[in-house]
Design a protein around this motif. Structure first.
Motif, PDB file in Angstrom:
ATOM      1  N   PRO A 341       0.842  -1.199   0.000  1.00 58.08           N
ATOM      2  CA  PRO A 341       0.000   0.000   0.000  1.00 58.08           C
ATOM      3  C   PRO A 341       0.876   1.247   0.000  1.00 58.08           C
ATOM      4  N   THR A 384      -2.366   9.363  -8.285  1.00 58.82           N
ATOM      5  CA  THR A 384      -3.736   8.894  -8.069  1.00 58.82           C
ATOM      6  C   THR A 384      -4.167   9.298  -6.668  1.00 58.82           C
ATOM      7  N   ARG A 386      -5.395   9.100  -3.074  1.00 58.62           N
ATOM      8  CA  ARG A 386      -5.424   8.044  -2.046  1.00 58.62           C
ATOM      9  C   ARG A 386      -6.594   8.308  -1.108  1.00 58.62           C
ATOM     10  N   SER A 388      -7.377   5.584   1.395  1.00 59.89           N
ATOM     11  CA  SER A 388      -7.269   4.650   2.513  1.00 59.89           C
ATOM     12  C   SER A 388      -5.867   4.645   3.095  1.00 59.89           C
ATOM     13  N   GLN A 391      -4.410   1.510   1.103  1.00 56.66           N
ATOM     14  CA  GLN A 391      -4.923   1.606  -0.265  1.00 56.66           C
ATOM     15  C   GLN A 391      -4.503   0.400  -1.112  1.00 56.66           C
ATOM     16  N   ASN A 392      -5.456  -0.075  -1.925  1.00 59.10           N
ATOM     17  CA  ASN A 392      -5.202  -1.162  -2.879  1.00 59.10           C
ATOM     18  C   ASN A 392      -4.811  -2.473  -2.210  1.00 59.10           C
ATOM     19  N   SER A 393      -5.259  -2.675  -0.992  1.00 58.93           N
ATOM     20  CA  SER A 393      -5.002  -3.941  -0.311  1.00 58.93           C
ATOM     21  C   SER A 393      -6.330  -4.541   0.122  1.00 58.93           C
ATOM     22  N   GLU A 396      -8.500  -2.574   2.773  1.00 61.65           N
ATOM     23  CA  GLU A 396      -9.118  -1.278   2.525  1.00 61.65           C
ATOM     24  C   GLU A 396     -10.632  -1.350   2.747  1.00 61.65           C
ATOM     25  N   LYS A 398     -14.428  -0.479   2.289  1.00 63.21           N
ATOM     26  CA  LYS A 398     -15.228  -0.011   1.154  1.00 63.21           C
ATOM     27  C   LYS A 398     -16.706  -0.126   1.507  1.00 63.21           C
ATOM     28  N   TYR A 600      -0.690   9.401  -4.781  1.00 61.35           N
ATOM     29  CA  TYR A 600       0.391   8.430  -4.735  1.00 61.35           C
ATOM     30  C   TYR A 600       0.706   7.952  -6.145  1.00 61.35           C
ATOM     31  N   ALA A 602       1.768   4.426  -8.009  1.00 63.65           N
ATOM     32  CA  ALA A 602       1.630   3.005  -7.694  1.00 63.65           C
ATOM     33  C   ALA A 602       2.926   2.221  -7.874  1.00 63.65           C
ATOM     34  N   ASP A 603       3.825   2.699  -8.721  1.00 60.87           N
ATOM     35  CA  ASP A 603       5.037   1.944  -9.037  1.00 60.87           C
ATOM     36  C   ASP A 603       6.268   2.576  -8.391  1.00 60.87           C
TER      37      ASP A 603
END
Length: 646
Positions: A341, A384, A386, A388, A391-393, A396, A398, A600, A602-603
């Motif tokens: 994340p 992007t 954020r 959470s 985030q993206n785990s 998170e 929802k 954030y 992502a990479d």
């Protein structure tokens, strides 16, 4: 990778390596031989293992040869050089004062494996820990205590024997001279620690508390030489140009204050044979070059004065890499996937100070930040939003609470506000990207501030319910990147336009770090801790117990509900229940609006001279550039002969 993270923040982050760690102690059974079992009777269900996971599901078996993500045949050699911005006045990474040199904590190892440069180990598992200085860990199923069996071959970097006595000494050193919130947390959870003999350490845990992370925390405590401390008279909590004597694969080779630090791989390192080390620690030297500002720093990279760069500036990534060495292929750029994340970075409120104690004020101030405009105008649409803390785990939160998360929250009774149960998880607001100040959000913010009792005086400025002018400052370091400074400047301008009296306070990096630890600030652009599993480190990061003194809890958050969630997470009995509890934690932290989230990337963004190589598949929890990448001598020789590198 969090976007635009300040260099001073990274220094603080590395100083916060102790997050979640605790050292342990024991009531001792005397007279056991090294390696003997601690089963006390035939009915005791004992576990002896090469590692530890709370749920007992270690990914790697006892006879594993190496971690899956490394290249076991990676060549050893070469130098990688990186940059740091700012200054340093100490080589003691654990000192609570001063500014320690980059990576100066790498000298120490622990009973469980750690990465010298701070990456996750292993980098493909959230919950696993594997023995390192210890050859085995032993504990009853109840986890009332644990025993570590120290490897007889373990040595400090000066060749002296490393023993369980050193581990016990180090535990007590952190209690006596470590960061206050850490020491307090440990003392409330670990009853005692003692070396039974040279190779056996036992830790006993306090009754009536969760034992979820205590074994891995004991195993994660750095181990120093007791003899070295006694001979030198050094203190853990004081800045020093001496680095504590540890046992790691790297040692300090040379440094010049505020200019550079060189670490060298120790050819006499005791642990090259360990499976946790195969394919790792491949560079002979790691060099850190220091710069006072980002312009000089980047120009030095272009000139080949250092060779490896993890880019955290969207502006530079979009526009800065158009110099000849990139065009000729001498510098290679890569965007490598990250499975972690993103760091929960954004504008952080000091909840010890007014006016930030009121949730409505925090929500109103959040509405003044226009992420969409910042991303398009300052960050080249490379970020992007954020929402959470994870985030993206799978953790998170929802929508509205359902399933196990709903059941968990219901178990907390009246502590949980009704709107947490009935409303969807808080998302970062949206804004008009075409204007800095979004009128729709401004109207909503003004309604919230009116509800708080604020009014506008004859000068068009807000006063609070007592008629006192509303004023605060946003602190940032002199070494903050231009993009972050521009983002803060824009935010301050919007707040002032809305009628608040807000200033940006720019100070030198040393003062910035000290004021951060002293909680001597109103608001800053910083980060919180993300979380993968439930450990007592959550109490230091988000709990009320040590909030006022904890450097891991920048907001000094003190919430009875958050405390109850953390306690409940620590008592869960399965990974599914644990994930539900952590999802509830994410939901409530967002509901409390303790931070204004920024964007954030992502990479991992990497720019490096084309002489470094890495495994095809980067593990999800670490880029690992100083851990499991390696040096290609032929490529280096070609760059050298072409005059690209000095």
């Amino acid at each position: 990778m969090a976007n635009e993270i300040m260099k001073d923040e990274l220094v603080i982050k590395r100083r916060d390596l102790m997050l979640g760690m605790a050292a342990g102690g024991a009531g001792m059974a005397l007279g056991l031989r090294p390696g003997a079992s601690f089963a006390q009777d035939a009915s005791s269900e004992m576990i002896r293992s090469h590692g530890y996971s709370f749920f007992g599901d270690l990914q790697y078996p006892a006879d594993f040869k190496h971690f899956d993500y490394v290249n076991p045949n990676a060549p050893k050699g070469g130098e990688v050089s990186l940059s740091a911005r700012g200054t340093f006045d100490s080589m003691n990474r654990w000192a609570s004062k001063g500014q320690s040199g980059q990576f100066s904590g790498l000298v120490a190892e622990a009973l469980f494996s750690r990465a010298p440069f701070g990456d996750a180990t292993p980098a493909d598992s959230i919950t696993d820990s594997y023995c390192h200085l210890a050859e085995a860990v032993e504990y009853p199923k109840s986890k009332e205590w644990c025993v570590f069996h120290v490897r007889p071959e373990a040595k400090f970097s000066d060749g002296s024997q490393l023993t369980a006595h050193d581990a016990a000494f180090s535990h007590n050193l952190f209690l006596e001279q470590g960061i206050r919130s850490y020491a307090r947390s440990v003392k409330q959870r670990i009853s005692s620690v003692e070396a039974i003999d040279d190779l056996t350490l036992k830790a006993t845990f306090v009754d009536g508390i969760s034992r979820r992370s205590l074994i891995s925390q004991v195993g994660g405590t750095p181990v120093f030489s007791e003899a070295w401390y006694k001979e030198t008279g050094e203190r853990l909590d004081e800045p020093s140009l001496l680095t504590p004597l540890g046992s790691g694969p790297y040692v300090v080779d040379d440094f010049e204050i505020n200019r550079f630090i060189v670490y060298k791989r120790n050819p006499d390192y005791w642990g090259w044979h360990l499976p946790v080390n195969v394919g790792r620690h491949n560079f002979d030297r790691v060099r850190v070059e220091y710069f006072l500002d980002e312009t000089a720093e980047f120009e030095a990279f272009k000139a080949g004065e250092y060779t490896f760069r993890v880019e955290n500036s969207t502006k530079r990534w979009a526009t800065g890499y158009d110099f000849p060495n990139v065009d000729k292929g001498n510098v290679k750029r890569e965007e490598l996937p990250s499975g972690s994340p993103p760091s929960p970075t954004g504008f952080v409120f000091n909840l010890l100070r007014e006016p930030f104690t009121d949730l409505r004020v925090r929500e109103a101030l959040s509405l003044a930040f226009n992420f969409e405009w910042v991303s398009s105008s300052l960050q080249y649409d490379l970020t992007t939003q954020r929402h959470s803390f994870v985030q993206n785990s799978p953790l998170e939160a929802k929508g509205v609470p359902t399933g196990l998360e709903k059941t968990f929250l219901e178990s907390l009774g009246d502590l949980v506000p009704e709107e947490v149960m009935t409303s969807e998880a808080v998302l970062a607001h949206t804004s008009n990207p075409d204007t800095v100040s979004d009128r729709r959000n401004q109207r909503k913010a003004l309604r919230l501030l009116k509800d708080v009792g604020w009014t506008v005086d004859s000068n068009g400025k807000f006063v609070d319910a007592d008629g006192k002018p509303v004023a605060f400052k946003i602190m940032l370091s002199a070494s903050t990147s231009d993009t972050v400074e521009a983002m803060i400047t824009t935010y301050v301008q919007t707040l002032n336009k809305w009628g608040l009296n807000v200033e940006m306070e720019k100070i030198d990096s040393a003062q910035y770090a000290q004021r951060y630890y002293d909680k001597d600030w109103d608001m800053m652009y910083f980060r919180n801790q993300t979380f993968f599993s439930a450990g007592t480190g959550l109490k230091q990061a988000y709990g009320a117990e040590t909030a006022v003194v904890s450097s891991y809890n920048p907001q000094s958050l003190q919430s009875e509900l958050v405390d109850a969630i953390i306690d409940g997470a620590l008592d869960t009995k399965s990974r599914e229940e644990e994930e539900a509890a952590l999802m509830a934690l994410d939901r409530v932290l967002r509901y409390l609006r303790i931070q204004i989230p920024s964007g954030y990337v992502a990479d991992h963004w990497v720019a490096a001279y084309d002489m470094f190589e890495h495994p095809d598949d980067i593990p999800p929890l670490a880029l690992g550039e100083l851990d499991f990448w390696w040096f290609n001598q032929e490529k280096y020789d070609a760059l050298k002969s072409a005059g690209v590198l000095r």
